[in-house]
Structures are given as structure tokens and as C-alpha cells.
Enzyme design. Sequence first.
Site, PDB file in Angstrom:
ATOM      1  N   SER A 158     -23.422 -14.877 -63.008  1.00  0.00           N
ATOM      2  CA  SER A 158     -23.876 -15.869 -62.280  1.00  0.00           C
ATOM      3  C   SER A 158     -24.483 -16.793 -62.840  1.00  0.00           C
ATOM      4  O   SER A 158     -25.883 -16.726 -63.204  1.00  0.00           O
ATOM      5  CB  SER A 158     -24.047 -14.915 -60.344  1.00  0.00           C
ATOM      6  OG  SER A 158     -24.358 -16.855 -59.781  1.00  0.00           O
ATOM      7  N   TYR A 171     -28.680 -10.787 -54.585  1.00  0.00           N
ATOM      8  CA  TYR A 171     -27.961 -11.329 -55.545  1.00  0.00           C
ATOM      9  C   TYR A 171     -28.193 -11.312 -56.707  1.00  0.00           C
ATOM     10  O   TYR A 171     -27.923 -11.265 -57.559  1.00  0.00           O
ATOM     11  CB  TYR A 171     -26.788 -11.881 -54.249  1.00  0.00           C
ATOM     12  CG  TYR A 171     -25.829 -12.798 -55.162  1.00  0.00           C
ATOM     13  CD1 TYR A 171     -24.484 -11.672 -55.141  1.00  0.00           C
ATOM     14  CD2 TYR A 171     -25.385 -14.271 -55.628  1.00  0.00           C
ATOM     15  CE1 TYR A 171     -23.976 -11.948 -56.080  1.00  0.00           C
ATOM     16  CE2 TYR A 171     -24.427 -14.185 -56.310  1.00  0.00           C
ATOM     17  CZ  TYR A 171     -23.333 -13.515 -56.006  1.00  0.00           C
ATOM     18  OH  TYR A 171     -22.023 -13.539 -57.131  1.00  0.00           O
TER      19      TYR A 171
END
Length: 278
Positions: A158, A171
Site C-alpha cells: 500500500s 495497517y
Amino acid sequence: MNLQELTMLYNFKDRTIAITGGAGVLGGEMACALVGCGANVVILDRDMALAEKLLHRFEPTACGRAIVVYGDVLKRDTLEQARAVIMHEFGRLDGLINAAGGNRPDATTSPDRSFFDLPEEALRFVFDLNLMGTILPSQILGQLMAQRGEGVILNVSSMNAFRPLTRIAAYSAAKAGVSNFTQWLAVHMAQEYSPRIRVNAIAPGFFLTEQNRFLLTDQQSGALTPRGETIITHTPMQRFGTPEDLLGAVLWLLSSASAFVSGVVIPIDGGFSAFSGV
Ligand SMILES: NC(=O)c1ccc[n+]([C@@H]2O[C@H](COP(=O)([O-])OP(=O)(O)OC[C@H]3O[C@@H](n4cnc5c(N)ncnc54)[C@H](OP(=O)(O)O)[C@@H]3O)[C@@H](O)[C@H]2O)c1
């Protein structure tokens, strides 16, 4: 190389690709594209009903075949069972896409929940799902590639792996781990097993899906939140990504068109990571 040879690189006929989280928004789009390019696709997920629904999305003219197999990326035994099913059905595994992942509201800071109040269980859940949920399938399914001396693993990292985004501590840390693990495994597989095993990752920017809708849009009105607006302002292409935006890079990294590419993390972000903000 002529046009026919070039386009043949993207013909996945007789190649078997497993996708963890394959019933999800991004994994599902990759599954459809790969079946369309002739691959045998194994949709590994926990939500069997959602995965079965995906089968109806495949074009009737698609030349590949898809099967749905239960696989929880955090449960070794289910992945071992899935490996047995893959070998029984197709006899080999050419590619693995580690697409299962996501964030949770209770692992996210907010005006009502400070960093100091984030529950340990929520932090562990998000960290494990994204990092261990990439490592375990790479062990259990990647072993098939080590045995054959050939294969491709594609992880889904990501934007927040390059520079952490505010609010999403676990995350961001987990996806940074995914990028690091991608490089580690690329070297390990090539040195210890075969230079014909490649490991890469994509780093999607911002795609509006169920896992981030609560952060980017207002639940009632659907309008962009201030965070959603900031993201668009910092994305030179001025929009969120759509799942199809990933396909070019995914097909390239899975095909022999990228035969000399290993250990890279490709941003697919509308220019977000290139923009300093000024
Ligand atoms: N959306 C974005 O903007 C964005 C940006 C960068 C990276 N990504 C990454 O892209 C990947 C796909 O995300 P998405 O947006 O397509 O989200 P999604 O629609 O929520 O897809 C994720 C899929 O993973 C499955 N999953 C969750 N836990 C699992 C487990 N333990 N074992 C097996 N499958 C499990 C989910 O199924 P359940 O319904 O069972 O939970 C779901 O089908 C994720 O790794 C995500 O972190 C997304």
C-alpha cells in the site's frame, strides 16, 4: 519480438493462479481479468457465498476457468487443504496473489479513540491479517513453486508502506512489513531455490472499497470527508483509483513480460507518491 509474440506473453492459458482474498473488490477484479486471459484461477477466501457470486461475473467468452476454495490466510490447516485441492484440480501452481488484507475502524485513531486507547486485539488483528496473512500463504503455497523451481508471487502492499498515513498505525506498519518481506522473499527464493521464482508487490494508492469507505466518505451523505478531500488534492490525477487501474501492472508482474523483475514494489496511485504537496 513481434506483436503476436508480445501479446502471447499475456496469454495465461494452462497457468494456475491462486488469489487470497479473491472474492474482495480488488482481488475479484484481478480474478476476472486473469480468467479472461485464459488462466485457471483459484479464488481463496473465507466468504464462500461472495466468492460464488464472483463466478457469475466472468465473461461467457472467457477461456480460463475459476474455482472457489475455502482458505483463511491466518489458518495454516485451511491453506494446506487448499494446496491439496489446487494440486488435485490443476496439478501445479504458477502464481500466487496475496490480496487478503484490510483495516478495521477500531484499529484507527479518531477524535473518540486516541492511539493510547486502541485495543490490543484490534491492532493484532490488523497487523496479523496483512503481514502474517501474506507470509503464511507464501510459505504454504510458495513451497509448490520452490519444488518446481518456477513461479511468481505478487503481494499487495500500500501507499502507506512508503510513508505512513495518519490514523492507521497497525495497517501502515503491517504494509511496510509486506514491502520489506517482498524484497526478502525475492532474494531468498532466487538464491535458495530458483532464479525463475520472482516475488514482487503492487502498492495501490486510494481505491474506494468497503475497508476504507468509513474514512474517505461520510456515511450519511456519501460526500468526501476532509481526509478524502486531502487525498484527492494530493493525487495529481485528481481521483480515486478504480479496480481496473491495477490490471496492467498485475498482468505484467505475473507474466514473463517481467521475467527480469523481482523484489520491486510498484506504486499504482495516480501520482500520489511523487507529489510533494507543493
Ligand atoms: N482499497 C484500497 O484503497 C487499498 C489500497 C491499498 C491496498 N489495498 C489492499 O488491497 C487488498 C484488497 O483490498 P480490497 O480493497 O479489495 O478489500 P476487500 O474488498 O475487503 O477484500 C479483501 C478480501 O480479503 C478477505 N479476507 C479478509 N480476511 C481474510 C482471511 N483471514 N483469510 C482469507 N481472506 C480474508 C475478505 O473477505 P471477508 O469478507 O471474509 O473479510 C475480502 O474478500 C488488501 O490487502 C488491502 O489492504 C487496498
